[in-house]
Design a protein around this motif. Structure first.
Motif, PDB file in Angstrom:
ATOM      1  N   TYR A 118       0.772  -1.255   0.143  1.00  0.00           N
ATOM      2  CA  TYR A 118      -0.124  -0.107  -0.200  1.00  0.00           C
ATOM      3  C   TYR A 118       1.056   1.263   0.076  1.00  0.00           C
ATOM      4  O   TYR A 118       1.906   1.313   0.512  1.00  0.00           O
ATOM      5  N   PRO A 119       0.477   2.269  -0.523  1.00  0.00           N
ATOM      6  CA  PRO A 119       1.240   3.544  -0.587  1.00  0.00           C
ATOM      7  C   PRO A 119       1.553   3.985   0.843  1.00  0.00           C
ATOM      8  O   PRO A 119       0.543   3.785   1.756  1.00  0.00           O
ATOM      9  N   GLY A 120       2.707   4.422   1.169  1.00  0.00           N
ATOM     10  CA  GLY A 120       3.039   4.808   2.696  1.00  0.00           C
ATOM     11  C   GLY A 120       3.152   3.629   3.350  1.00  0.00           C
ATOM     12  O   GLY A 120       3.419   3.997   4.704  1.00  0.00           O
ATOM     13  N   LYS A 121       2.862   2.292   3.175  1.00  0.00           N
ATOM     14  CA  LYS A 121       3.049   1.424   4.093  1.00  0.00           C
ATOM     15  C   LYS A 121       4.442   1.057   4.262  1.00  0.00           C
ATOM     16  O   LYS A 121       5.265   0.252   3.513  1.00  0.00           O
ATOM     17  N   ASN A 122       5.190   1.246   5.430  1.00  0.00           N
ATOM     18  CA  ASN A 122       6.591   1.008   5.580  1.00  0.00           C
ATOM     19  C   ASN A 122       6.720  -0.161   6.442  1.00  0.00           C
ATOM     20  O   ASN A 122       5.798  -0.957   6.649  1.00  0.00           O
ATOM     21  N   LEU A 123       8.026  -0.598   6.703  1.00  0.00           N
ATOM     22  CA  LEU A 123       8.229  -1.679   7.270  1.00  0.00           C
ATOM     23  C   LEU A 123       7.694  -2.008   8.972  1.00  0.00           C
ATOM     24  O   LEU A 123       7.019  -2.743   9.345  1.00  0.00           O
ATOM     25  N   ASP A 124       7.618  -0.678   9.527  1.00  0.00           N
ATOM     26  CA  ASP A 124       6.848  -0.915  10.821  1.00  0.00           C
ATOM     27  C   ASP A 124       5.404  -1.333  10.619  1.00  0.00           C
ATOM     28  O   ASP A 124       4.933  -1.753  11.486  1.00  0.00           O
ATOM     29  N   ALA A 125       4.738  -0.702   9.641  1.00  0.00           N
ATOM     30  CA  ALA A 125       3.295  -0.928   9.584  1.00  0.00           C
ATOM     31  C   ALA A 125       3.289  -2.408   8.976  1.00  0.00           C
ATOM     32  O   ALA A 125       2.332  -3.172   9.243  1.00  0.00           O
ATOM     33  N   LEU A 126       4.044  -2.950   8.373  1.00  0.00           N
ATOM     34  CA  LEU A 126       4.240  -4.431   7.943  1.00  0.00           C
ATOM     35  C   LEU A 126       4.381  -5.217   8.983  1.00  0.00           C
ATOM     36  O   LEU A 126       3.629  -6.206   9.229  1.00  0.00           O
ATOM     37  N   ARG A 127       5.246  -4.843  10.080  1.00  0.00           N
ATOM     38  CA  ARG A 127       5.402  -5.754  11.263  1.00  0.00           C
ATOM     39  C   ARG A 127       4.254  -5.502  12.084  1.00  0.00           C
ATOM     40  O   ARG A 127       4.096  -6.710  12.690  1.00  0.00           O
ATOM     41  N   ALA A 128       3.846  -4.378  12.204  1.00  0.00           N
ATOM     42  CA  ALA A 128       2.480  -4.342  12.953  1.00  0.00           C
ATOM     43  C   ALA A 128       1.356  -5.345  12.542  1.00  0.00           C
ATOM     44  O   ALA A 128       0.697  -5.764  13.482  1.00  0.00           O
ATOM     45  N   GLU A 129       1.240  -5.106  11.404  1.00  0.00           N
ATOM     46  CA  GLU A 129      -0.053  -5.983  10.884  1.00  0.00           C
ATOM     47  C   GLU A 129       0.504  -7.412  10.995  1.00  0.00           C
ATOM     48  O   GLU A 129      -0.586  -8.191  11.540  1.00  0.00           O
TER      49      GLU A 129
END
Length: 206
Positions: free
Chosen positions: A33-44
């Motif tokens: 997703y636009p703006g989805k960084n590694l932190d967001a991926l890890r949180a998911e």
């Protein structure tokens, strides 16, 4: 309702089988997703573990291979020994790219490498198996009667009947990979195949 039992049990009894109410479930997510960084991926991925999943799946091939390596490493660092990671290319790779990813992916203890190329390109799958020692999954979108010409440069069977369910092949050793007793299947969201525990597979999409 007349029989007073769930449908899965009724169908199993009619076919002479013993119904197993347990299923192997994994969480599928890790989309781009636009703006989805590694932190967001890890949180998911952490959110799936918090809900009790022990296998999670993420997408690959939507970024450069170096970026996907970082994404995979970030997820593996997040889930640690609490879960296992599968990756899914959604059939987007040609043979050259599929092999390049295989050489990268084999460095990690992945649950499986899914749909590297067109699921009907059996020659690509056969050639890819020479470069990837882990479990491979494909065929989720394959009609049972479909055939396909082989990929340029690939060797192996070019045309064969494609199963309606996804096959996971190549059981492996004592790595944190799937150690199947044989081919496994899953069909879309509600799978009819069985996982390494012997339970039917169901994918829960995030």
């Amino acid at each position: 309702k007349i029989g007073g039992k769930p449908l899965f049990r009724l169908l199993a009894e009619r076919s002479g089988n013993e119904a197993d109410p347990r299923v192997f479930v994994y969480a599928a997510g890790g989309y781009y997703y636009p703006g989805k960084n590694l932190d967001a991926l890890r949180a998911e991925m952490r959110s799936y573990l918090d809900r009790g999943y022990t296998v999670v799946k993420m997408k690959i091939g939507g970024a450069e291979i170096g970026e996907d390596r970082k994404r995979i490493e970030a997820v593996l660092a997040e889930i640690g020994d609490d879960a296992q990671l599968a990756v899914d290319a959604n059939g987007r790779f040609n043979l050259e790219t599929a092999i390049a990813y295989a050489r990268m992916l084999r460095e990690y203890p992945l649950f499986w490498y899914e749909e590297a190329g067109d699921p009907l390109d059996f020659a690509l799958q056969a050639a890819l198996a020479e470069f990837y020692p882990g479990a491979m999954a494909t065929g989720e979108n394959s009609p049972a009667s479909a055939t396909r010409e082989p990929s340029p440069g690939a060797s192996g069977p070019a045309n064969a009947a494609a199963g309606a369910s996804m096959a996971v092949t190549k059981p492996q050793h004592d790595r944190r990979q799937a150690s199947w007793n044989g081919p496994v299947g899953a069909m879309g969201t509600m799978g009819s195949g069985r996982g390494k525990s012997g339970y039917p597979i169901v994918a829960a999409y995030g």
